[in-house]
Design an enzyme around this catalytic site. Sequence first.
Site, PDB file in Angstrom:
ATOM      1  N   LYS A  65      -9.755  -5.119  -3.103  1.00  0.00           N
ATOM      2  CA  LYS A  65      -8.959  -4.184  -2.295  1.00  0.00           C
ATOM      3  C   LYS A  65      -7.738  -4.836  -1.642  1.00  0.00           C
ATOM      4  CE  LYS A  65     -12.437  -0.720  -1.066  1.00  0.00           C
ATOM      5  NZ  LYS A  65     -12.987   0.045   0.056  1.00  0.00           N
ATOM      6  N   ASP A 101      -9.784   5.975   2.196  1.00  0.00           N
ATOM      7  CA  ASP A 101     -10.987   5.881   3.045  1.00  0.00           C
ATOM      8  C   ASP A 101     -10.798   6.642   4.360  1.00  0.00           C
ATOM      9  OD1 ASP A 101     -12.429   4.335   1.272  1.00  0.00           O
ATOM     10  OD2 ASP A 101     -11.754   2.441   2.121  1.00  0.00           O
TER      11      ASP A 101
END
Length: 281
Positions: A65, A101
């Site tokens: 990420k 997210d």
Amino acid sequence: MPANRYAIIGYPLGHTMSPFIHSRLFEMSGIKGEYDKLQIAPEELESRFDELRAFDGFNITIPHKQSIIKMCDRIEGAAARYSSVNTVKCSGDEIVGYNTDAAGFLKTFGHCGAYLRGSVLLLGAGGAARTAAYESVRAGCTLSIAVRPSGLFRAEALLRDIMQEYPSAAVNIRTLSDIYGAYDIIINATPVGMYPKTDACPVAEKLIDGCGAVFDLIYNPAETRLLRYARQKGKRVLPGMPMLVWQAAAAHEIWYGASFDKSDIDSLIDDAQRHMEQNFR
Ligand code: NAP
């Protein structure tokens, strides 16, 4: 017409709910989409990037990420805020990184009829906790971050980052063994209580008695011991699966402008829960 090609990359990838959830989202949008799973070791990420560029987009999970950022031409919104990219859109020569997210985290409050306001006790200071911490501060909450002693350095780094961006934020750090008082919302962003160690609970029950709502980011099991106790005590409960599904839906909005009916997402959340119980135990 050739199918649009998407994928998830990570290492190790093992069991993941992503192919199930994304395939259903393509079906719901009427889009012919293929969704692959690519296990890519950290040392291979750069050399396999041309392979990734050939997709229309892809999702990124642990451990890529952060390392994917330098391969993006630009990163947008929450991805820049968290220095964490979980969704990439490949359009022509341009590779753009996003983070969904936060969208998934915030949508879960609406989904469960809860509000992100007041005092928040956040358990953990890892990747998911960063999202919860920033979004809580952005929503004007007072935030207590509770970690075990080994995690204090991560919590302090998170606190520094937040204060740099939001100097008037009300944030404090404590250890998990030293939590007291009453909170409007308890958010569990640790793996404590996750399958197969489902007997574990990250906080003492008396702490739950004094709170208004509990959000457990864990999605396996659907109802952790923490959530079960909170539900039995009449608290508002927010499980992890809605966040997982809503953050996936946000990727489809980015990739091709999809929009979804809440009722369709509600049934996907139920189906994803069943799929997980049948396949991930
Ligand atoms: P992570 O980056 O590894 O962070 C884990 C955090 O939990 C760290 O602060 C770690 O502390 C703490 N922790 C680990 N084991 C602990 C223990 N036994 N006791 C107390 N604290 C402990 O993981 P993550 O990616 O943030 O994920 C955290 C949880 O959120 C997982 O259960 C994951 O499945 C869930 N999650 C859900 C979603 C969703 O969409 N629903 C999305 C992301 C994550 P140390 O620093 O001391 O190790």
